[in-house]
Write a protein that holds these residues in place. Structure first.
Motif, PDB file in Angstrom:
ATOM      1  N   PHE A  29       1.136   7.356  13.336  1.00 49.80           N
ATOM      2  CA  PHE A  29       0.360   7.805  14.500  1.00 49.80           C
ATOM      3  C   PHE A  29       0.108   9.307  14.425  1.00 49.80           C
ATOM      4  CE2 PHE A  29       1.617   3.915  16.934  1.00 49.80           C
ATOM      5  CZ  PHE A  29       0.337   3.542  17.279  1.00 49.80           C
ATOM      6  N   TYR A  30       1.137  10.062  14.068  1.00 44.52           N
ATOM      7  CA  TYR A  30       1.017  11.517  13.968  1.00 44.52           C
ATOM      8  C   TYR A  30      -0.110  11.889  13.010  1.00 44.52           C
ATOM      9  CZ  TYR A  30       2.157  16.303  12.597  1.00 44.52           C
ATOM     10  OH  TYR A  30       2.086  17.638  12.311  1.00 44.52           O
ATOM     11  N   TYR A  31      -0.060  11.324  11.812  1.00 44.84           N
ATOM     12  CA  TYR A  31      -1.088  11.652  10.825  1.00 44.84           C
ATOM     13  C   TYR A  31      -2.460  11.120  11.234  1.00 44.84           C
ATOM     14  CZ  TYR A  31       1.974  13.811   7.422  1.00 44.84           C
ATOM     15  OH  TYR A  31       2.810  14.676   6.782  1.00 44.84           O
ATOM     16  N   HIS A  32      -2.506   9.899  11.752  1.00 44.23           N
ATOM     17  CA  HIS A  32      -3.788   9.303  12.142  1.00 44.23           C
ATOM     18  C   HIS A  32      -4.475  10.112  13.237  1.00 44.23           C
ATOM     19  CE1 HIS A  32      -6.829   6.296  12.968  1.00 44.23           C
ATOM     20  NE2 HIS A  32      -6.517   6.395  14.247  1.00 44.23           N
ATOM     21  N   PHE A  33      -3.734  10.456  14.290  1.00 46.07           N
ATOM     22  CA  PHE A  33      -4.344  11.137  15.425  1.00 46.07           C
ATOM     23  C   PHE A  33      -4.573  12.618  15.191  1.00 46.07           C
ATOM     24  CE2 PHE A  33      -2.871   7.252  17.591  1.00 46.07           C
ATOM     25  CZ  PHE A  33      -4.100   6.846  18.078  1.00 46.07           C
ATOM     26  N   ARG A  34      -4.069  13.133  14.107  1.00 46.79           N
ATOM     27  CA  ARG A  34      -4.392  14.508  13.713  1.00 46.79           C
ATOM     28  C   ARG A  34      -5.536  14.520  12.722  1.00 46.79           C
ATOM     29  NH1 ARG A  34       0.199  18.751  13.584  1.00 46.79           N
ATOM     30  NH2 ARG A  34      -1.616  19.703  12.673  1.00 46.79           N
ATOM     31  N   GLY A  35      -6.134  13.332  12.500  1.00 47.48           N
ATOM     32  CA  GLY A  35      -7.277  13.232  11.608  1.00 47.48           C
ATOM     33  C   GLY A  35      -6.904  13.327  10.143  1.00 47.48           C
ATOM     34  N   LYS A  36      -5.671  13.039   9.835  1.00 50.33           N
ATOM     35  CA  LYS A  36      -5.215  13.123   8.449  1.00 50.33           C
ATOM     36  C   LYS A  36      -5.233  11.739   7.810  1.00 50.33           C
ATOM     37  CE  LYS A  36      -3.028  17.340   9.159  1.00 50.33           C
ATOM     38  NZ  LYS A  36      -3.123  18.480   8.343  1.00 50.33           N
ATOM     39  N   LYS A  37      -5.187  11.745   6.496  1.00 47.49           N
ATOM     40  CA  LYS A  37      -5.169  10.486   5.753  1.00 47.49           C
ATOM     41  C   LYS A  37      -3.774   9.875   5.821  1.00 47.49           C
ATOM     42  CE  LYS A  37      -8.712  11.419   2.308  1.00 47.49           C
ATOM     43  NZ  LYS A  37      -8.992  11.462   0.876  1.00 47.49           N
ATOM     44  N   THR A  38      -3.736   8.551   5.843  1.00 49.79           N
ATOM     45  CA  THR A  38      -2.454   7.860   5.753  1.00 49.79           C
ATOM     46  C   THR A  38      -2.373   7.175   4.390  1.00 49.79           C
ATOM     47  OG1 THR A  38      -3.369   5.904   6.815  1.00 49.79           O
ATOM     48  CG2 THR A  38      -2.253   7.488   8.241  1.00 49.79           C
ATOM     49  N   VAL A  39      -1.175   6.870   3.996  1.00 47.44           N
ATOM     50  CA  VAL A  39      -0.940   6.253   2.699  1.00 47.44           C
ATOM     51  C   VAL A  39      -0.932   4.741   2.872  1.00 47.44           C
ATOM     52  CG1 VAL A  39       0.695   6.029   0.788  1.00 47.44           C
ATOM     53  CG2 VAL A  39       0.406   8.231   1.937  1.00 47.44           C
ATOM     54  N   PRO A  40      -1.754   4.038   2.119  1.00 49.69           N
ATOM     55  CA  PRO A  40      -1.717   2.575   2.223  1.00 49.69           C
ATOM     56  C   PRO A  40      -0.408   2.029   1.661  1.00 49.69           C
ATOM     57  CG  PRO A  40      -3.205   3.255   0.467  1.00 49.69           C
ATOM     58  CD  PRO A  40      -2.731   4.508   1.151  1.00 49.69           C
ATOM     59  N   SER A  41      -0.107   0.832   2.043  1.00 50.55           N
ATOM     60  CA  SER A  41       1.090   0.169   1.544  1.00 50.55           C
ATOM     61  C   SER A  41       1.040   0.129   0.025  1.00 50.55           C
ATOM     62  CB  SER A  41       1.123  -1.220   2.167  1.00 50.55           C
ATOM     63  OG  SER A  41       1.697  -2.148   1.342  1.00 50.55           O
ATOM     64  N   ASN A  42       2.192   0.321  -0.604  1.00 50.16           N
ATOM     65  CA  ASN A  42       2.246   0.322  -2.069  1.00 50.16           C
ATOM     66  C   ASN A  42       3.379  -0.577  -2.541  1.00 50.16           C
ATOM     67  OD1 ASN A  42       4.682   1.749  -1.828  1.00 50.16           O
ATOM     68  ND2 ASN A  42       3.683   3.717  -2.085  1.00 50.16           N
ATOM     69  N   TRP A  43       3.669  -0.545  -3.830  1.00 48.90           N
ATOM     70  CA  TRP A  43       4.678  -1.428  -4.413  1.00 48.90           C
ATOM     71  C   TRP A  43       6.041  -1.246  -3.762  1.00 48.90           C
ATOM     72  CZ3 TRP A  43       9.096   0.445  -6.490  1.00 48.90           C
ATOM     73  CH2 TRP A  43       9.118   1.808  -6.814  1.00 48.90           C
ATOM     74  N   ALA A  44       6.407  -0.007  -3.413  1.00 45.88           N
ATOM     75  CA  ALA A  44       7.725   0.253  -2.820  1.00 45.88           C
ATOM     76  C   ALA A  44       7.825  -0.383  -1.436  1.00 45.88           C
ATOM     77  CB  ALA A  44       7.995   1.747  -2.755  1.00 45.88           C
ATOM     78  N   GLY A  45       6.760  -0.275  -0.662  1.00 43.80           N
ATOM     79  CA  GLY A  45       6.752  -0.899   0.663  1.00 43.80           C
ATOM     80  C   GLY A  45       6.791  -2.409   0.569  1.00 43.80           C
ATOM     81  N   LYS A  46       6.036  -2.948  -0.379  1.00 46.50           N
ATOM     82  CA  LYS A  46       6.020  -4.405  -0.562  1.00 46.50           C
ATOM     83  C   LYS A  46       7.384  -4.907  -1.056  1.00 46.50           C
ATOM     84  CE  LYS A  46       1.040  -4.585  -1.461  1.00 46.50           C
ATOM     85  NZ  LYS A  46       0.660  -4.734  -0.101  1.00 46.50           N
ATOM     86  N   LEU A  47       8.000  -4.151  -1.968  1.00 41.88           N
ATOM     87  CA  LEU A  47       9.332  -4.525  -2.454  1.00 41.88           C
ATOM     88  C   LEU A  47      10.351  -4.471  -1.312  1.00 41.88           C
ATOM     89  CD1 LEU A  47      11.289  -5.291  -4.702  1.00 41.88           C
ATOM     90  CD2 LEU A  47      11.456  -2.839  -5.275  1.00 41.88           C
ATOM     91  N   THR A  48      10.254  -3.466  -0.464  1.00 43.73           N
ATOM     92  CA  THR A  48      11.144  -3.368   0.690  1.00 43.73           C
ATOM     93  C   THR A  48      11.023  -4.608   1.568  1.00 43.73           C
ATOM     94  OG1 THR A  48      11.000  -0.951   0.666  1.00 43.73           O
ATOM     95  CG2 THR A  48      11.746  -1.965   2.716  1.00 43.73           C
ATOM     96  N   THR A  49       9.795  -5.052   1.800  1.00 43.70           N
ATOM     97  CA  THR A  49       9.571  -6.242   2.622  1.00 43.70           C
ATOM     98  C   THR A  49      10.196  -7.471   1.976  1.00 43.70           C
ATOM     99  OG1 THR A  49       7.533  -5.297   3.507  1.00 43.70           O
ATOM    100  CG2 THR A  49       7.797  -7.689   3.697  1.00 43.70           C
ATOM    101  N   VAL A  50       9.987  -7.639   0.677  1.00 47.47           N
ATOM    102  CA  VAL A  50      10.563  -8.793  -0.033  1.00 47.47           C
ATOM    103  C   VAL A  50      12.088  -8.742   0.040  1.00 47.47           C
ATOM    104  CG1 VAL A  50      10.872  -9.827  -2.330  1.00 47.47           C
ATOM    105  CG2 VAL A  50       8.591  -9.144  -1.557  1.00 47.47           C
ATOM    106  N   LEU A  51      12.672  -7.571  -0.183  1.00 50.01           N
ATOM    107  CA  LEU A  51      14.127  -7.438  -0.118  1.00 50.01           C
ATOM    108  C   LEU A  51      14.651  -7.720   1.292  1.00 50.01           C
ATOM    109  CD1 LEU A  51      14.652  -4.277  -2.369  1.00 50.01           C
ATOM    110  CD2 LEU A  51      15.061  -6.680  -2.962  1.00 50.01           C
ATOM    111  N   LEU A  52      13.913  -7.258   2.306  1.00 51.74           N
ATOM    112  CA  LEU A  52      14.336  -7.515   3.684  1.00 51.74           C
ATOM    113  C   LEU A  52      14.297  -9.011   3.990  1.00 51.74           C
ATOM    114  CD1 LEU A  52      15.300  -6.495   6.393  1.00 51.74           C
ATOM    115  CD2 LEU A  52      12.913  -6.087   7.022  1.00 51.74           C
ATOM    116  N   TYR A  53      13.235  -9.675   3.578  1.00 49.39           N
ATOM    117  CA  TYR A  53      13.155 -11.128   3.779  1.00 49.39           C
ATOM    118  C   TYR A  53      14.298 -11.830   3.054  1.00 49.39           C
ATOM    119  CZ  TYR A  53       8.824 -11.844   6.390  1.00 49.39           C
ATOM    120  OH  TYR A  53       7.880 -11.892   7.376  1.00 49.39           O
TER     121      TYR A  53
END
Length: 179
Positions: free
Chosen positions: A103-127
């Protein structure tokens, strides 16, 4: 309504179904409902990108459906005594930090980082950690804590990427003659 948005909507419907099944003591069927929600998440994104059906509504509702399902699962495991307050708090703290940062980056008009392999791996590990908890396997809680630790590492990676991608945007060259 296109198919990807229908699948996202289905995840919202699965939340009360999960709660009902879980609260009636049916752990394995509840787990399977959570897995079905995860499958719809994978499918809706794949179909949307593959068929050019990415919509603003889908981009907004998809992560909301994901977070609501995961919050529901975590709260249900907490209330039923399957995970500790500390584990639930750590997971919520990490997610709230990621949401606040976005939210901070979005509402300041900054770019956000799309989901990547690390985020996807985190999700798989959490599941997988949640699966071990549902099936009451030995060391499930230790593994959950490893996953929580890894999730904080991936959060730090995202923060570094957020800063790097936005550093190039905010840097302006000095006027000629100024060093």
């Amino acid at each position: 309504m296109n198919l990807p948005n229908f699948l996202t909507s289905l995840r919202f419907v699965l939340i009360p179904v999960y709660i009902f099944v879980f609260m009636n003591g049916h752990m394995i069927p509840a787990f399977l409902i959570m897995v079905a929600a995860g499958v719809t998440d994978v499918l809706d994104g794949y179909i949307a990108r593959r068929s050019g059906q990415v919509t603003a509504v889908g981009m907004m509702l998809d992560p909301l459906a994901d977070k609501l399902m995961m919050i529901t699962v975590i709260v249900s495991l907490l209330v039923s005594g399957h995970i500790s307050w500390a584990a639930a708090a750590a997971m919520f703290l990490r997610d709230l930090g990621m949401i606040a940062g976005s939210f901070y980056y979005h509402f300041r008009g900054k770019k956000t980082v799309p989901s990547n392999w690390a985020g996807k791996l985190t999700t798989v590990l959490l599941y997988s950690a949640i699966m071990l908890i549902f099936f009451e396997t030995p060391y499930a809680h230790s593994y959950l804590w490893l996953v929580i630790g890894f999730s904080f590492v991936t959060s730090i990676m995202y923060i570094v990427m957020f800063k790097a991608i936005n550093k190039t945007i905010t840097e302006t060259p000095a006027p000629p003659g100024h060093h």
